[in-house]
Design an enzyme around this catalytic site. Structure first.
Site, PDB file in Angstrom:
ATOM      1  N   HIS A  26     -37.090   6.188  -6.540  1.00  0.00           N
ATOM      2  CA  HIS A  26     -37.208   4.814  -7.074  1.00  0.00           C
ATOM      3  C   HIS A  26     -37.686   3.934  -5.918  1.00  0.00           C
ATOM      4  CE1 HIS A  26     -35.505   1.414  -9.664  1.00  0.00           C
ATOM      5  NE2 HIS A  26     -35.868   0.818  -8.548  1.00  0.00           N
ATOM      6  N   ASP A  50     -38.489   5.511 -18.970  1.00  0.00           N
ATOM      7  CA  ASP A  50     -37.388   4.889 -18.225  1.00  0.00           C
ATOM      8  C   ASP A  50     -36.394   4.228 -19.195  1.00  0.00           C
ATOM      9  OD1 ASP A  50     -35.738   4.063 -16.207  1.00  0.00           O
ATOM     10  OD2 ASP A  50     -37.097   2.559 -15.379  1.00  0.00           O
ATOM     11  N   HIS A  74     -28.439  -0.648 -22.247  1.00  0.00           N
ATOM     12  CA  HIS A  74     -27.347  -1.521 -21.789  1.00  0.00           C
ATOM     13  C   HIS A  74     -26.753  -2.203 -23.010  1.00  0.00           C
ATOM     14  CE1 HIS A  74     -28.058  -1.000 -17.540  1.00  0.00           C
ATOM     15  NE2 HIS A  74     -29.339  -1.294 -17.694  1.00  0.00           N
TER      16      HIS A  74
END
Lengths: 430, 310
Positions: free
Chosen positions: A185, A311, A315
């Protein structure tokens, strides 16, 4: 979405068969018997099989996503391997790689084995990516050999960059023994600082702290040069800047072992969208400028990127309902992927549909060493059947993830997976 | 009537609406000069001052404006740290809304918080400062003070001096002043000027003397002491040397420019005491105009006088 066991004999009738490995497409049928491809071509309809009319649809290899977060173990309130699998099927994905930034992280052979066991009976092939460093702290390497033996396919501390250059070098050297990719990342945290969105005119207009393109560019550059130095496999995830894409273009000339992915959201949105202050658009790396977005699209057209990866980062609503500074980074992306990239890359930028399908099927499989020749008689059926022309407004009802943090809701997408066949099941989208 | 239901920020805010707010503010300014400073314009309306961040002058200014208009006023001081502990922004907002209020005046440390609030409540929302983003009522009162002093805003040359990056006053002033036809030059340490700011139609000049020579008025922003020691400002001495508005520095210029400061001032840091107290300064006029401006905004957004129930 309906998920049912595959009928004993299933005939996919009259579709366009797009074989991304052989790079050809033709009108025909696919006959599946006992979960395996029995016949491809002109099968005719005079069999005793269950028949699905595939006219106007494209039959191809199942989509493969190298970059998802299914949050298990630790944050099962956001996603589980099971709920993530449903989201994958809805998006036409038959195979995914799950990132190890769970709680605790996937940094031991036992943790990898745990994921493998839990995923065994799920309708999607789930491959764990093991952590590069113990507890993803960025210092001590994990037992990479053991992780691979129990089923890991690559290494990443995703979510967190490997800031220390020597550690990144050692990780590449060590993983190089096994010839599997290291995925970093890439964000220089000292340049990112407290950045919440792309640094640019829009961040200045919104008064939000900016994350400069340079935070990605400098670290991608470091990683690429380390890949050249070590000769090991490096896979660059979620490239967000035109600058990093240019470096990848250049350094790929020096190493065969560099691959890179781009996400649908960095191709679909630019930082202007943040003017809504929609926390679902808060993502790391951030949505960049229109110039960057165009640069990424051009890089796809030029073949710089090896695959599309979502990705997918679930949440909870509660977290995303907070103010912009408190909301966590990430958005879901499996369900909206095809409709977004088909619209941007094929309809707007003129990429061929065949190339797009390669970016979603054979090319990601090659990076991880998965079988990429799926449209063959005798192979277990791992297929995606999609409608490339369907225009629709993406809605909450299109979401099958446990979380709903999608900024695509309300946007027009073009193209949608209709049927996904995998591991003895058939999933149908409504 | 104004085109927007809320006053969230001045970016893309219509010029004619800014003019309406200013014109109305001047008529309320006359009210403030009367012996009895209260009008019944907002009788029966309830306004909540929702402050997630400490503020004295802005809150008092709003409260006074509400009282002068005969609105009912409630103050709610929530610390943002309690939100971090788990109390959600949404809950706080919806709880207040459930008490049947007409408008919320909100100060919040996070950019965009008032936009966020519009998703959860139906009340009219006035932004009293959202982090490092906007502070539209401050910009309105600054423009009112300029109009009062010069009789116009169009064509004025305005310098904004200091920490542009961490302040909300600068951004709203830039949006408002550019819309109203003024020229704006920013002056401060390069690391405290946001990148790409010139895209908003302003110029940047790090030479304070050149800016003083050019400007009709300067708006001096507060240098927050918490910015020291983290690499942003080397020292107060250094800041004063390069950007401080001192008596000596002003004396070098023949033209007498107008001095503004949104407060609270750090006398002896960004502005000398003698400058702040000089005839050039209109700092206290700004404070009074703040009340008039906020009266105007509340009046225009809340629909003025309501009918008595029959």
């Amino acid at each position: 979405m309906d998920i049912k066991p595959l009928p004993e004999k299933l005939l996919l009738h009259g579709g366009t068969i797009l074989d991304p490995k052989a790079q050809r497409s033709f009108t025909g049928d696919v006959l599946i018997i006992d979960g395996k491809i029995a016949e491809i071509g002109s099968v005719g309809s005079n069999t005793d099989s269950t028949k699905i009319d595939c006219s106007g649809l494209i039959i191809t290899a199942g989509f493969c996503d190298l970059h998802v977060h299914f949050r298990e173990p630790g944050r099962e309130d956001k996603e589980t391997l099971a709920s993530g699998s449903r989201a994958a099927l809805a998006g036409g994905f038959t195979r995914v790689c799950v990132m190890p930034n769970t709680s605790p992280p996937i940094d031991t052979p036992e943790m990898v084995g745990n994921i493998i066991d839990k995923a065994a009976d799920l309708p999607v092939h789930i491959h764990p990516i093991g952590a590069v460093t113990q507890q993803q702290k960025g210092f001590e390497l994990t037992e990479m050999g053991g992780l691979l033996e129990t089923g890991a396919v690559a290494f990443s501390d995703d979510g967190l960059p490997i800031s220390n250059g020597s550690v990144m070098r050692m990780a590449l050297e060590y993983a190089g023994m096994f010839d599997v990719p290291v995925i970093n990342h890439a964000e220089d945290l000292t340049l990112r600082n407290d950045g919440l969105m792309n640094e640019g005119r829009v961040s200045t207009q919104l008064g939000l702290p900016g994350n400069p393109a340079l935070s990605e560019i400098t670290m991608v550059h470091r990683d690429l040069e380390l890949a050249v130095l070590t000769g090991s496999k490096l896979h660059v995830p979620h490239v967000s800047t035109a600058g990093a894409a240019d470096l990848i273009r250049r350094l790929k000339a020096k190493s065969q072992n560099i691959t890179a992915e781009v996400t649908p959201h960095h191709l679909f949105f630019n930082d202007e969208a943040l003017k809504s202050f929609d926390t679902n658009l808060k993502v790391a790396p951030p949505l960049r400028s229109e110039t960057d977005r165009q640069g990424l699209i051009q890089a796809v057209l030029d073949g710089v990127f090896d695959c599309i990866a979502t990705d997918h980062a679930p949440h909870t609503i509660e977290e995303k309902e907070g103010t912009f500074d408190l909301a966590p980074f990430g958005m879901i992306g499996l369900e909206s992927c095809f409709g977004a990239v088909n619209r941007v890359l094929v309809r707007e930028a003129g990429l061929s549909l065949e190339k797009l399908v390669q970016l979603l099927t054979v090319q990601p499989r090659r990076i991880m060493g998965f079988d990429d020749d799926l449209l063959q008689v005798g192979k277990k059926a791992e297929l995606t059947i999609f409608d490339p022309d369907l225009k629709y407004t993406f809605q909450v009802s299109d979401i099958h993830s446990k979380s709903a943090n999608s900024p695509y809701v309300g946007h027009q997408l073009i193209g949608k997976a209709r049927i996904t066949i995998n591991k003895g099941i058939i999933a149908k989208n409504h | 009537m104004l085109q927007n239901r809320h006053l969230l920020g001045l970016e893309n805010y219509p010029r004619e609406d800014i003019q309406t707010i200013l014109d109305t503010a001047f008529s309320f300014r006359e009210v403030l000069d009367r012996p009895v400073k209260k009008v019944p314009a907002l009788q029966g309306k309830t306004v909540v001052n929702l402050f997630f961040e400490n503020s004295t002058r802005t809150r008092i200014s709003f409260e006074l404006a509400q009282k002068r208009l005969s609105a009912d006023t409630v103050n709610f001081a929530a610390s943002s740290s309690s939100l971090k502990k788990g109390e959600s922004f949404k809950d706080t907002a919806q709880n207040i809304e459930a008490m049947k209020i007409d408008a919320v005046v909100m100060r919040h440390p996070t950019p965009g918080a008032p936009w966020h609030l519009t998703k959860f409540v139906d009340a009219i929302i006035i932004n009293a400062g959202d982090g490092t983003h906007e502070h539209p009522t401050q910009a309105i009162l600054d423009m009112m003070s300029l109009q009062e002093k010069f009789g116009r805003i169009e064509g004025l040359k305005i310098g904004i001096i200091g920490d542009i990056r961490h302040g909300r006053v600068a951004l709203s002033n830039i949006y408002g002043l550019i819309t109203m036809g003024a020229e704006v030059t920013l002056c401060g340490p390069a690391n405290l000027i946001p990148p790409f700011i010139t895209d908003l139609g302003v110029t940047v000049n790090h030479n304070i003397d050149e800016v003083l020579e050019w400007a009709d008025a300067i708006n001096i922003l507060r240098i927050q002491r918490e910015r020291m020691g983290i690499g942003l400002i080397p020292s107060i001495r250094e800041y004063r040397r390069l950007f401080g508005i001192t008596t000596e520095r002003l004396a070098q210029h023949k033209k007498e420019i107008v001095i503004m400061h949104p407060g609270p001032m750090n006398r002896g840091v960004e502005i000398d005491s003698s400058v702040a107290d000089s005839d050039q300064a209109i700092i206290l006029d700004q404070v009074l105009n703040g009340v008039a401006s906020r009266m105007s905004i509340l009046y225009l957004l809340l629909g003025g006088k309501i009918e008595q129930p029959k």
